[in-house]
Design a protein around this motif. Structure first.
Motif, mmCIF file in Angstrom:
data_model
loop_
_atom_site.group_PDB
_atom_site.id
_atom_site.type_symbol
_atom_site.label_atom_id
_atom_site.label_comp_id
_atom_site.label_asym_id
_atom_site.label_seq_id
_atom_site.Cartn_x
_atom_site.Cartn_y
_atom_site.Cartn_z
ATOM 1 N N LEU A 71 -2.689 4.226 12.954
ATOM 2 C CA LEU A 71 -2.874 2.861 13.673
ATOM 3 C C LEU A 71 -3.887 1.611 12.511
ATOM 4 N N GLN A 72 -3.890 1.105 11.662
ATOM 5 C CA GLN A 72 -5.235 0.559 11.977
ATOM 6 C C GLN A 72 -5.128 -0.949 11.922
ATOM 7 N N HIS A 73 -6.253 -1.153 12.720
ATOM 8 C CA HIS A 73 -6.398 -2.094 13.385
ATOM 9 C C HIS A 73 -7.047 -3.614 12.511
ATOM 10 N N LEU A 74 -6.321 -4.375 12.603
ATOM 11 C CA LEU A 74 -7.226 -5.528 11.316
ATOM 12 C C LEU A 74 -7.072 -7.088 12.621
ATOM 13 N N SER A 75 -8.177 -8.329 12.403
ATOM 14 C CA SER A 75 -8.323 -8.903 13.371
ATOM 15 C C SER A 75 -8.715 -9.770 12.013
ATOM 16 N N VAL A 76 -7.497 -11.585 12.613
ATOM 17 C CA VAL A 76 -7.939 -12.536 11.220
ATOM 18 C C VAL A 76 -7.883 -13.952 11.853
ATOM 19 N N LEU A 84 -0.655 -7.037 3.752
ATOM 20 C CA LEU A 84 -0.753 -6.420 3.866
ATOM 21 C C LEU A 84 -0.038 -4.871 3.190
ATOM 22 N N THR A 85 -0.400 -3.889 2.752
ATOM 23 C CA THR A 85 -0.187 -3.313 2.143
ATOM 24 C C THR A 85 0.321 -1.814 2.098
ATOM 25 N N CYS A 86 1.356 -1.376 1.932
ATOM 26 C CA CYS A 86 2.471 0.266 1.883
ATOM 27 C C CYS A 86 1.286 1.154 0.975
ATOM 28 N N LEU A 87 1.415 1.423 0.348
ATOM 29 C CA LEU A 87 0.892 1.484 -1.647
ATOM 30 C C LEU A 87 0.688 0.930 -2.559
ATOM 31 N N SER A 88 -0.734 1.986 -3.081
ATOM 32 C CA SER A 88 -1.705 1.006 -3.803
ATOM 33 C C SER A 88 -0.660 1.139 -5.371
ATOM 34 N N ARG A 89 -1.394 0.386 -6.107
ATOM 35 C CA ARG A 89 -0.788 0.212 -7.010
ATOM 36 C C ARG A 89 -0.376 1.147 -7.726
ATOM 37 N N ASP A 90 -1.988 1.842 -8.098
ATOM 38 C CA ASP A 90 -1.927 3.302 -8.839
ATOM 39 C C ASP A 90 -1.226 4.246 -9.111
ATOM 40 N N ALA A 91 -0.806 4.670 -7.361
ATOM 41 C CA ALA A 91 0.175 5.283 -6.972
ATOM 42 C C ALA A 91 1.700 5.311 -7.346
ATOM 43 N N ALA A 92 1.985 3.970 -7.260
ATOM 44 C CA ALA A 92 3.648 3.348 -7.611
ATOM 45 C C ALA A 92 4.094 3.073 -9.053
ATOM 46 N N SER A 93 2.599 3.014 -9.896
ATOM 47 C CA SER A 93 2.958 2.798 -11.062
ATOM 48 C C SER A 93 2.792 3.630 -12.241
ATOM 49 N N LEU A 94 3.050 5.246 -10.917
ATOM 50 C CA LEU A 94 2.434 6.249 -12.359
ATOM 51 C C LEU A 94 3.856 6.971 -12.837
ATOM 52 N N GLU A 95 4.297 7.325 -13.807
ATOM 53 C CA GLU A 95 4.885 8.448 -13.740
ATOM 54 C C GLU A 95 5.804 9.006 -12.824
ATOM 55 N N ASN A 122 11.936 -6.916 4.078
ATOM 56 C CA ASN A 122 11.472 -6.721 2.574
ATOM 57 C C ASN A 122 10.582 -5.959 2.215
ATOM 58 N N PRO A 123 12.142 -5.996 1.007
ATOM 59 C CA PRO A 123 11.772 -4.390 0.506
ATOM 60 C C PRO A 123 10.703 -3.662 -0.756
ATOM 61 N N SER A 124 9.505 -5.194 -0.769
ATOM 62 C CA SER A 124 8.657 -4.516 -1.162
ATOM 63 C C SER A 124 7.562 -3.626 -0.725
ATOM 64 N N ARG A 125 6.564 -3.508 -1.875
ATOM 65 C CA ARG A 125 5.420 -2.450 -0.959
ATOM 66 C C ARG A 125 4.546 -3.151 -0.015
ATOM 67 N N SER A 126 4.520 -4.288 -0.552
ATOM 68 C CA SER A 126 3.571 -5.890 -0.245
ATOM 69 C C SER A 126 4.054 -6.534 0.743
ATOM 70 N N LEU A 127 3.168 -7.416 2.200
ATOM 71 C CA LEU A 127 4.063 -7.972 2.669
ATOM 72 C C LEU A 127 2.837 -8.981 2.898
ATOM 73 N N SER A 128 3.258 -10.760 2.237
ATOM 74 C CA SER A 128 1.991 -10.984 2.203
ATOM 75 C C SER A 128 2.424 -12.231 3.681
ATOM 76 N N PHE A 129 1.336 -12.730 3.466
ATOM 77 C CA PHE A 129 1.477 -14.067 4.783
ATOM 78 C C PHE A 129 -0.104 -15.429 3.744
ATOM 79 N N SER A 130 1.116 -16.977 3.813
ATOM 80 C CA SER A 130 0.640 -17.629 3.183
ATOM 81 C C SER A 130 0.605 -18.980 4.547
#
Length: 248
Positions: A71-76, A84-95, A122-130
C-alpha cells in the motif's frame, strides 16, 4: 536383363558454423524496483578460446522480484491534478510480452481487503485525475498481467486521501520561522540576527502578549471608574447626612 534406374537424391544441408561464439553475462545492475516488474542493464561478452572477453554489449531487460508491492499512501489537496502509474514507461516499452492492466476501487476506505474493491473501467497503465476531487478519496488497486499467460507480475494499492481546500493550508514554507527556513536551505543562522518582520516577531508583538496587556488595561480602567463612583457616592451620602443633622 533390364537394369533398374538409379535414383540420385541430393540433400541440401545448411552449413553449420564449426565455432560458435558463446555470450556470457559479465555484469548486471540491480533491478530498478524492489517489487513488481522493473528494468536492469546487463553486459554480455563473447568468450574467446583463450577465455578473453571481447565484443561486449549492454542489453536492457525486464526483471521481476516480489509481485506484491503493498500500500502506497498519498495525500493530495483538492483541485490539483494527479496521476497514478501502475507500471513504469521503461518496463512497459521493452521488447517482450504485452501486459494487461486491471484497476479496482474501494471508495472512501484505505484498505487492502480485496473483497471491498469494485471494478474500475480503465485499461491503461495510468489513472489520471484533472483535477482530483474529495469524492475520489479511497484505495485504488492495479494488477499487471502477462496477456499471453495471465501471469500476475505486479499488484499495487494506492491509498488516496484528498484534503479539502478550505480545511488546511499546506504551504509548509510559510509555517516555518526565519531560522528554520535558513536551516532547511543549509545556511547558518547569524548570531543576534533579525529576520524579516513578518517572519520573526518579538514577544511584545505576539497575540498572547497583546491580550494580556488589553486585559490588564481594561481592569485598571474598570477599577478606576468603580473607585470614582464610590468616592462620589460617599460624598453625596456625607452631604445628605449633614443636612439631616442641621435640620434636627
Amino acid at each position: 536383363m533390364e537394369q533398374s534406374p538409379i535414383v540420385v537424391i541430393l540433400l541440401c544441408v545448411e552449413s553449420i558454423p564449426l565455432r560458435l561464439k558463446p555470450m556470457v553475462l559479465v555484469n548486471s545492475t540491480p533491478c530498478s524496483v524492489t517489487c513488481g516488474l522493473g528494468v536492469k542493464q546487463e553486459q554480455l561478452c563473447e568468450v574467446s578460446p583463450a577465455g578473453e572477453h571481447r565484443n561486449c554489449s549492454l542489453v536492457r531487460s525486464r526483471c521481476l522480484s516480489d509481485w506484491i508491492c503493498g500500500l502506497q499512501h498519498l495525500s493530495v489537496p483538492e483541485g490539483k491534478p494527479l496521476q497514478l502509474t501502475c507500471l513504469s514507461r521503461d518496463a512497459a516499452s521493452l521488447e517482450g510480452p504485452n501486459f494487461g492492466y486491471t484497476w479496482k476501487f474501494a471508495r472512501g476506505l484505505i484498505t487492502t481487503n480485496d473483497l471491498l474493491f469494485h471494478p474500475l473501467s480503465n485499461p491503461s497503465r495510468s489513472l489520471s485525475f484533472s483535477p482530483v476531487l474529495e469524492s475520489h478519496s479511497g484505495t485504488y488497486r492495479c494488477d499487471v498481467q502477462v496477456l499471453s499467460s495471465f501471469q500476475l507480475v505486479k499488484r499495487i494499492y494506492f491509498g488516496l486521501r484528498v484534503i479539502p481546500r478550505d480545511l488546511v493550508n499546506l504551504d509548509f514554507e510559510k509555517s516555518l520561522t526565519w531560522e528554520q527556513q535558513l536551516a532547511a536551505k543549509g545556511l547558518e543562522v547569524p548570531e543576534n540576527a533579525t529576520g524579516p518582520r513578518e517572519r520573526r516577531e518579538r514577544f511584545w508583538e505576539k497575540q498572547w502578549f497583546s491580550e494580556v496587556v488589553l486585559g490588564i488595561g481594561s481592569g485598571v480602567i474598570m477599577g478606576t471608574v468603580f473607585g470614582l463612583g464610590l468616592c462620589c457616592l460617599g460624598r453625596i451620602c456625607g452631604k445628605r447626612a449633614a443636612r439631616e443633622m442641621n435640620g434636627d
